[in-house]
Every structure is written in structure tokens, then in C-alpha cells.
Scaffold this motif. Structure first.
Motif, PDB file in Angstrom:
ATOM      1  N   PHE A 163      37.050  49.799  33.312  1.00  0.00           N
ATOM      2  CA  PHE A 163      36.938  48.423  32.807  1.00  0.00           C
ATOM      3  C   PHE A 163      36.756  48.411  31.295  1.00  0.00           C
ATOM      4  O   PHE A 163      37.344  47.594  30.585  1.00  0.00           O
ATOM      5  CB  PHE A 163      35.752  47.684  33.443  1.00  0.00           C
ATOM      6  N   GLY A 164      35.902  49.314  30.810  1.00  0.00           N
ATOM      7  CA  GLY A 164      35.629  49.339  29.380  1.00  0.00           C
ATOM      8  C   GLY A 164      36.867  49.628  28.558  1.00  0.00           C
ATOM      9  O   GLY A 164      37.116  48.993  27.527  1.00  0.00           O
ATOM     10  N   ARG A 169      41.108  47.301  24.909  1.00  0.00           N
ATOM     11  CA  ARG A 169      42.501  47.115  24.526  1.00  0.00           C
ATOM     12  C   ARG A 169      42.964  45.680  24.735  1.00  0.00           C
ATOM     13  O   ARG A 169      43.625  45.091  23.871  1.00  0.00           O
ATOM     14  CB  ARG A 169      43.389  48.099  25.292  1.00  0.00           C
ATOM     15  N   PHE A 170      42.628  45.111  25.878  1.00  0.00           N
ATOM     16  CA  PHE A 170      43.151  43.789  26.194  1.00  0.00           C
ATOM     17  C   PHE A 170      42.573  42.718  25.277  1.00  0.00           C
ATOM     18  O   PHE A 170      43.237  41.725  24.973  1.00  0.00           O
ATOM     19  CB  PHE A 170      42.848  43.436  27.649  1.00  0.00           C
ATOM     20  N   MET A 188      45.253  47.232  34.820  1.00  0.00           N
ATOM     21  CA  MET A 188      44.244  46.319  35.337  1.00  0.00           C
ATOM     22  C   MET A 188      44.797  45.486  36.502  1.00  0.00           C
ATOM     23  O   MET A 188      44.129  45.301  37.524  1.00  0.00           O
ATOM     24  CB  MET A 188      43.754  45.415  34.208  1.00  0.00           C
ATOM     25  N   ARG A 189      46.020  45.006  36.374  1.00  0.00           N
ATOM     26  CA  ARG A 189      46.619  44.221  37.455  1.00  0.00           C
ATOM     27  C   ARG A 189      46.841  45.090  38.693  1.00  0.00           C
ATOM     28  O   ARG A 189      46.627  44.638  39.816  1.00  0.00           O
ATOM     29  CB  ARG A 189      47.919  43.587  36.988  1.00  0.00           C
ATOM     30  N   ALA A 190      47.266  46.339  38.482  1.00  0.00           N
ATOM     31  CA  ALA A 190      47.456  47.239  39.621  1.00  0.00           C
ATOM     32  C   ALA A 190      46.121  47.508  40.321  1.00  0.00           C
ATOM     33  O   ALA A 190      46.055  47.580  41.561  1.00  0.00           O
ATOM     34  CB  ALA A 190      48.088  48.549  39.153  1.00  0.00           C
ATOM     35  N   TYR A 191      45.053  47.631  39.546  1.00  0.00           N
ATOM     36  CA  TYR A 191      43.717  47.857  40.124  1.00  0.00           C
ATOM     37  C   TYR A 191      43.319  46.684  41.010  1.00  0.00           C
ATOM     38  O   TYR A 191      42.838  46.875  42.143  1.00  0.00           O
ATOM     39  CB  TYR A 191      42.706  48.049  39.001  1.00  0.00           C
ATOM     40  N   VAL A 227      44.880  38.175  41.869  1.00  0.00           N
ATOM     41  CA  VAL A 227      44.835  39.302  40.933  1.00  0.00           C
ATOM     42  C   VAL A 227      44.548  38.805  39.519  1.00  0.00           C
ATOM     43  O   VAL A 227      43.683  39.340  38.813  1.00  0.00           O
ATOM     44  CB  VAL A 227      46.161  40.088  40.980  1.00  0.00           C
ATOM     45  N   GLY A 228      45.270  37.764  39.092  1.00  0.00           N
ATOM     46  CA  GLY A 228      45.068  37.234  37.748  1.00  0.00           C
ATOM     47  C   GLY A 228      43.670  36.686  37.546  1.00  0.00           C
ATOM     48  O   GLY A 228      43.054  36.885  36.489  1.00  0.00           O
ATOM     49  N   LEU A 229      43.134  36.000  38.560  1.00  0.00           N
ATOM     50  CA  LEU A 229      41.795  35.435  38.449  1.00  0.00           C
ATOM     51  C   LEU A 229      40.747  36.538  38.397  1.00  0.00           C
ATOM     52  O   LEU A 229      39.806  36.482  37.592  1.00  0.00           O
ATOM     53  CB  LEU A 229      41.530  34.505  39.630  1.00  0.00           C
ATOM     54  N   GLY A 230      40.900  37.552  39.262  1.00  0.00           N
ATOM     55  CA  GLY A 230      39.941  38.652  39.248  1.00  0.00           C
ATOM     56  C   GLY A 230      39.904  39.366  37.915  1.00  0.00           C
ATOM     57  O   GLY A 230      38.827  39.643  37.371  1.00  0.00           O
TER      58      GLY A 230
END
Length: 399
Positions: A163-164, A169-170, A188-191, A227-230
Motif C-alpha cells: 500500500f505504501g 506513486r499514485f 493496485m487494481r489487480a490487488y 475495485v475502484g471504490l476500494g
């Protein structure tokens, strides 16, 4: 200089780490709606006055979905996510937000309070048992915020190192090249796509599990929307808290008279949080909007199709709303707050953030009464490259 010549590039580096860039304050005084250049090189309009910022955040003519129009300006090199609640307008945004609200309502936050208090206590136990100095963000603020948002969403805390890296980066506007930011976004989206499958097999009392159950029963929200919300809530739900918790600590240490008030009357912590958020609230560097028609703000007409950056940090220091705005005053009478946003995109986690900050700050100063910075305030380094700002590190000691 022509009327539309950019006045500065956003973000602008701070010359004094404790004071926002002078260009923002000058805009507030002299030209509260002015043309600027974004970090991507795209043109935009900077909105500084409190009332104008509220309008830009709540008026339907300032659209987030219009970011997907051909040629629309970008605040970051990464393409906006069409499935993120952050890039939606009503009614689509309203539908998804209504589902997400169940995790952040006042009653839910109140039930989380004992857990939040225990997280703070555990981290402070570890701080007292180990070396009596270090970076406040890494020893306290970051694990505190991550444990709470992971519990709320149903995300395994054990994955926090990933996450860090993604967040760094994001949330970057200028620090990393485009390929690194895009790769972090994809990872992140794949996670979260894997997490959706996990919560379907192993559901819990958390937001991701609830959204998966609703999807399986009713067909919506879509899995890309989940996924996007998470991803959005994980990033915003911990990085903002880290930014403000560290900023609030630095502010209180720099104002011993105000800290003394809290020690005399801990009931003032909710008031202190409002003032901490006002002066240390995360920037809005990525949350630009596109005008869907010509819009007049004050004496300026912003043309249709223009990118607008509503600067909540500058609005929070508007002297027309906050007398002596740069002064930190816990008992400030005016509690008008724009740091959490306004309108449809008002911070969905505001209840949780306020509880975390009040609990986190009180526990920190109660347990570590000798807490102090180990460098002069002027040597702290501000993350000018980050969308949310914040200190690169906060070196402290407490022994």
C-alpha cells in the motif's frame, strides 16, 4: 501579461516549510480566480476564495465526469479511472456513494471507537518499549491510519508495505515518471480484484464484503466499481489521516499554549481537530473539475471546458471567513469547514477521520507528555511533489 497567462505552476514549492506557497496567498489577495499551469503542463484555473471554492465543489456545472472528454486537462499523467467514485457525477455517483456510506456513518464509526483506541494504545506501547526517537509517521501515524482503514474495508493489514509503495506513486504529481505511476495503478487494481474474489469466499463484517454481497444479489455495483471504490478509500482513507495527524502534531508542538488548553480540558480535542484540519488539511491537487458551461466566479468568467482547481487549503485561510487565518486557535468561533470538501464529493470518511484524529492526538499527547521534535521546525521537509502534501518525515523523541 495577458489575461490568460498562467500566474504560476501548481504545485509550487514552499520557500518556508511551515507556510503555504506565497503564490497561493497572493492569488487569494489579488486575483482569487486566476489562470495557472498544472504539473502535467495543462492549463487550468486556480480558485482561492472560500465562497468560490464552495461553489466549485458543489455546483453541477463543475463536472468530474467531463475529465473523460477528448482533450480535457489532467492533473496527473495517469488516466483517471472511469469506475472510481471520485470521477463520477450524480446520479451515478449518488448510487455508489449511498452503498459506501454504510461503512462511514456516525453509528458505525462509534462502534469502531474502541478498536481505534486499542490500535493507538498498542502502537504507543511499542513506542515506549522500543527506541525513544524516530519518525512519527512510520512509528505511529501510518500504522494507526492503515490498521483502521484496513479493518473498515476488509483489507489484510499484512499487505501494508505494498500500500505504501502504491500510495507514494499514485499520489505523486511530479516525483515519479508516468510508467511508474501507471504501474502502481495497475497493481493496485489487480490487488483489489483479487480481494473481491477473496471476500466472496471469506466474507466478513466490512465494506468490501458488503459490496460483494450486494453485487451478487442485485448485479450492482459492478465489480470494476467495487475495485475502484476500494482502491480510492484505501488511498484516501489512510494517506489523508497520516498527513493531518502528523501536521496536527507539529502544529500543537509549535503552539504550547494551545496544547496546554487540551491538557487542562481534553474535551476540547474535537475543537482542536477542526482547527488542525483547517490548517493541515490535505491539498486538492488531483481533484480538478471541468466546466460544462461558462461560469462566473466573482469578476471572472471561466470558459466552458476549462479545468478548475478549487484550492481548499487556500480557502481555509481566507481572512473574510477566518479572522487572523494563519493563527492556530483551538477555541476559534467560526467552525465553517471546507477542508473535507463540499457538495456531492464531500469526504465520505469525514466522520471516521474526525474520530481517528481526536483519538490519535489525545492518546499521543497523554501517553508521551515529553514528545518533542528533534530538529527545528524550519528543517522539516514538505512534500511539494505530492497531491496531498504533508511532511516527508517528522523526527521526534519522547524519552
Amino acid at each position: 501579461m495577458s489575461d490568460h497567462a498562467p500566474r504560476f505552476t501548481y504545485p509550487t514549492r514552499r520557500k518556508d516549510p511551515l507556510v503555504p506557497p506565497a503564490e497561493y496567498a497572493q492569488a487569494l489577495r489579488e486575483e482569487p480566480v486566476c489562470p495557472i499551469t498544472l504539473a502535467t503542463g495543462d492549463p487550468a484555473w486556480f480558485v482561492a476564495r472560500h465562497d468560490d471554492v464552495r461553489t466549485a465543489l458543489s455546483d453541477r456545472r463543475f463536472s468530474r465526469e467531463a475529465l473523460f472528454r477528448p482533450g480535457a486537462a489532467r492533473a496527473q499523467v495517469v488516466e483517471p479511472d472511469p469506475h472510481s467514485m471520485l470521477t463520477m457525477d450524480p446520479p451515478r455517483h449518488t448510487r455508489l456513494r449511498k452503498l459506501a456510506n454504510r461503512a462511514f456513518g456516525a453509528q458505525r464509526v462509534e462502534r469502531l471507537r474502541p478498536y481505534i483506541e486499542q490500535v493507538a494504545a498498542d502502537l504507543l506501547d511499542a513506542m515506549e518499549a522500543g527506541p525513544c526517537e524516530g519518525d512519527l509517521a512510520e512509528r505511529y501515524a501510518r500504522p494507526f491510519a492503515l490498521r483502521v482503514i484496513c479493518r473498515t474495508l476488509g483489507v489484510p493489514f499484512e499487505d501494508h508495505d505494498e500500500f505504501g509503495a502504491w500510495t507514494d506513486r499514485f499520489m505523486s504529481l511530479t516525483k515519479y515518471p508516468p510508467e511508474e505511476i501507471n504501474r502502481a495503478n495497475e497493481e493496485m487494481r489487480a490487488y483489489f480484484a483479487r480481494l473481491v474474489r477473496l471476500r466472496r469466499e471469506e466474507p466478513g463484517d466490512d465494506l468490501m464484503s458488503a459490496l460483494v454481497r450486494i453485487h451478487d444479489a442485485e448485479g450492482e455495483p459492478s465489480e470494476p466499481e467495487i475495485v475502484g471504490l476500494g482502491a480510492l478509500l484505501l488511498l484516501a482513507g489512510h494517506d489523508t489521516t497520516v498527513t493531518v495527524l502528523c501536521g496536527g502534531t507539529v502544529t500543537l508542538l509549535g503552539h504550547p499554549d494551545q496544547l496546554a488548553l487540551l491538557r487542562e480540558d481534553p474535551g476540547l480535542y474535537p475543537d482542536a481537530v477542526e482547527e488542525v484540519v483547517r490548517l493541515n488539511g490535505p491539498g486538492g491537487g488531483t481533484s480538478i473539475r471541468i466546466t460544462t458551461s461558462d461560469v462566473r466566479l466573482g469578476a471572472t468568467v471561466i470558459p466552458e471546458g476549462s479545468a478548475v482547481l478549487a484550492s481548499v487549503g487556500t480557502a481555509s485561510r481566507d481572512p473574510e471567513v477566518y479572522p487572523d487565518p494563519d493563527r492556530f486557535v483551538i477555541r476559534r468561533e467560526n467552525r465553517t469547514q471546507v477542508a473535507f470538501g463540499q457538495g456531492p464529493h464531500f469526504c465520505i470518511g469525514a466522520n471516521l477521520a474526525r474520530a481517528e484524529l481526536a483519538i490519535g492526538l489525545r492518546a499521543l499527547f497523554d501517553r508521551l507528555p515529553r514528545l518533542r521534535l528533534t530538529v527545528p521546525e524550519q528543517q522539516l521537509r514538505w512534500k511539494d511533489f505530492a497531491a496531498l502534501g504533508g511532511w516527508e518525515e517528522v523526527p521526534v523523541a519522547w524519552g
